[in-house]
Write a protein that holds these residues in place. Structure first.
Motif, mmCIF file in Angstrom:
data_model
loop_
_atom_site.group_PDB
_atom_site.id
_atom_site.type_symbol
_atom_site.label_atom_id
_atom_site.label_comp_id
_atom_site.label_asym_id
_atom_site.label_seq_id
_atom_site.Cartn_x
_atom_site.Cartn_y
_atom_site.Cartn_z
ATOM 1 N N SER A 126 0.834 -1.205 0.000
ATOM 2 C CA SER A 126 0.000 0.000 0.000
ATOM 3 C C SER A 126 0.867 1.253 0.000
ATOM 4 O O SER A 126 0.522 2.260 -0.626
ATOM 5 N N TYR A 128 3.758 1.440 -1.416
ATOM 6 C CA TYR A 128 4.242 1.564 -2.797
ATOM 7 C C TYR A 128 3.163 2.187 -3.684
ATOM 8 O O TYR A 128 3.468 3.007 -4.560
ATOM 9 N N THR A 129 1.907 1.806 -3.460
ATOM 10 C CA THR A 129 0.805 2.412 -4.201
ATOM 11 C C THR A 129 0.748 3.915 -3.917
ATOM 12 O O THR A 129 0.519 4.727 -4.826
ATOM 13 N N TYR A 130 0.960 4.275 -2.657
ATOM 14 C CA TYR A 130 1.032 5.688 -2.270
ATOM 15 C C TYR A 130 2.105 6.410 -3.074
ATOM 16 O O TYR A 130 1.900 7.526 -3.562
ATOM 17 N N ARG A 310 -3.793 -3.131 -9.806
ATOM 18 C CA ARG A 310 -3.777 -2.133 -8.733
ATOM 19 C C ARG A 310 -3.029 -0.879 -9.186
ATOM 20 O O ARG A 310 -3.512 0.244 -8.998
ATOM 21 N N ILE A 311 -1.848 -1.070 -9.801
ATOM 22 C CA ILE A 311 -1.070 0.057 -10.320
ATOM 23 C C ILE A 311 -1.837 0.766 -11.431
ATOM 24 O O ILE A 311 -1.877 2.002 -11.495
ATOM 25 N N TYR A 314 -4.932 2.924 -9.928
ATOM 26 C CA TYR A 314 -4.552 4.108 -9.163
ATOM 27 C C TYR A 314 -3.797 5.118 -10.018
ATOM 28 O O TYR A 314 -3.842 6.320 -9.746
ATOM 29 N N ARG A 315 -3.124 4.666 -11.040
ATOM 30 C CA ARG A 315 -2.518 5.588 -12.007
ATOM 31 C C ARG A 315 -3.616 6.373 -12.722
ATOM 32 O O ARG A 315 -3.508 7.599 -12.894
#
Length: 325
Positions: A126, A128-130, A310-311, A314-315
């Motif tokens: 998470s 890393y997603t941030y 996921r990437i 969120y991108r």
């Protein structure tokens, strides 16, 4: 003069159609195609994320299984009353190869350690997603490197806590309503002959509409809340309702719908391939070999696809937020 007017009218119509086409084309390029390409622009970093995702899932699943089975073994009341169909799973408690209370206590501790390990990895993912969202908001077009695990864990922990609290906030009204209806009308949760009484049907319909409405609001609000939290670098960013709602538009809803649609296509394709391979192995060899093959292939496809998507999503959300600022 009529010819000139007609020509101008046709030119205006063609320009509108061209602009509409260009707008649609830009929408797909900006929020769908570019995020998809971005998500696989560095497969090495996506692979690392997939491995971590796999480790987190295995840790949580095996940990929970271990805890449940250890409790069953330790507690004589539960163990004795366990249905025969489930009693065979006792032997799968990690560290409890024999049904012994002391060894099962060790197994229970190991299960808790596995769960904590999985949660820590989820926090890092998470985080890393941030960082991916931060890179996007800063206009960077490269996938961030895997570094600063302490930082990723801290940001990821806040990330997950925000999502957890939002989930409670959105689900609490539905729970309270159902509890209230159950207290006022205990028969609501009873078993009725077909057809059910009219007032029960009306109550069910009303509660279903409310639940659907709240789910829709959560679906719209949560992604923007995550991006807003990242932008503000403040936990309260999850709850700046006015700021978040001001970013909602038909374009944003379109992005959400297309992200779900494309993700669904990917998952359907993934599970279809897994099913075909599994069936082929079962028909060629035997059932146990097919199941083992399915599990192995699932471990090396599902976590990696989950992290990739996921990437991607969120991108897309972050690019929209950046353009709306």
């Amino acid at each position: 003069m009529f010819v000139i007017y007609t020509k101008n009218l046709n030119d205006n119509l063609n320009n509108k159609l061209l602009n509409h086409y260009e707008d649609d084309n830009m929408f797909f390029k900006e929020y769908i195609i570019e995020p998809l390409k971005y998500a696989y622009s560095d497969l090495k970093r996506i692979f690392i994320g997939g491995v971590l995702y796999l480790l987190a899932l295995l840790g949580i699943i095996f940990g929970m299984l271990n805890v449940i089975l250890s409790i069953i073994i330790i507690s004589p009341e539960i163990s004795e009353n366990l249905p025969l169909s489930l009693s065979v799973f006792k032997s799968f408690a990690f560290g409890a190869l024999v049904i012994n209370s002391s060894i099962s206590a060790v197994s229970l501790l190991l299960g808790i350690i596995f769960i904590v390990f999985g949660i820590v990895i989820m926090c890092i993912l998470s985080g890393y997603t941030y960082r991916v969202i931060n890179y996007t908001l800063d206009g960077k077009n490269t996938i961030p490197r895997w570094r600063g695990c302490k930082y990723l864990f801290f940001k990821g922990f806040i990330f997950l806590m925000g999502l957890f609290i939002l989930s409670i906030v959105f689900n609490l009204p539905n729970i309270l309503l159902r509890v209230g209806v159950g207290m006022m009308y205990p028969e609501y949760f009873g078993i009725f002959p077909t057809p059910a009484p009219l007032y029960i049907v009306l109550l069910s319909a009303i509660l279903s509409i409310i639940r659907l409405t709240i789910s829709l609001l959560e679906w719209i609000y949560t992604p923007l809340a995550v991006i807003n939290f990242t932008k503000k670098d403040n936990f309260l960013g999850f709850f700046q309702i006015t700021e978040i709602i001001s970013k909602v538009s038909f374009e944003y809803v379109g992005i959400l719908m297309f992200v779900i649609f494309i993700s669904t296509i990917y998952w359907i394709t993934c599970f279809t391939v897994l099913a075909i391979v599994t069936i082929t192995v079962i028909l060629t060899f035997n059932y146990p070999t097919g199941i083992i093959t399915a599990v192995m292939l699932g471990c090396f496809t599902i976590p990696f696809l989950a992290f990739y998507l996921r990437i991607f999503r969120y991108r897309a959300y972050a690019k929209y937020y950046k353009n709306r600022m």
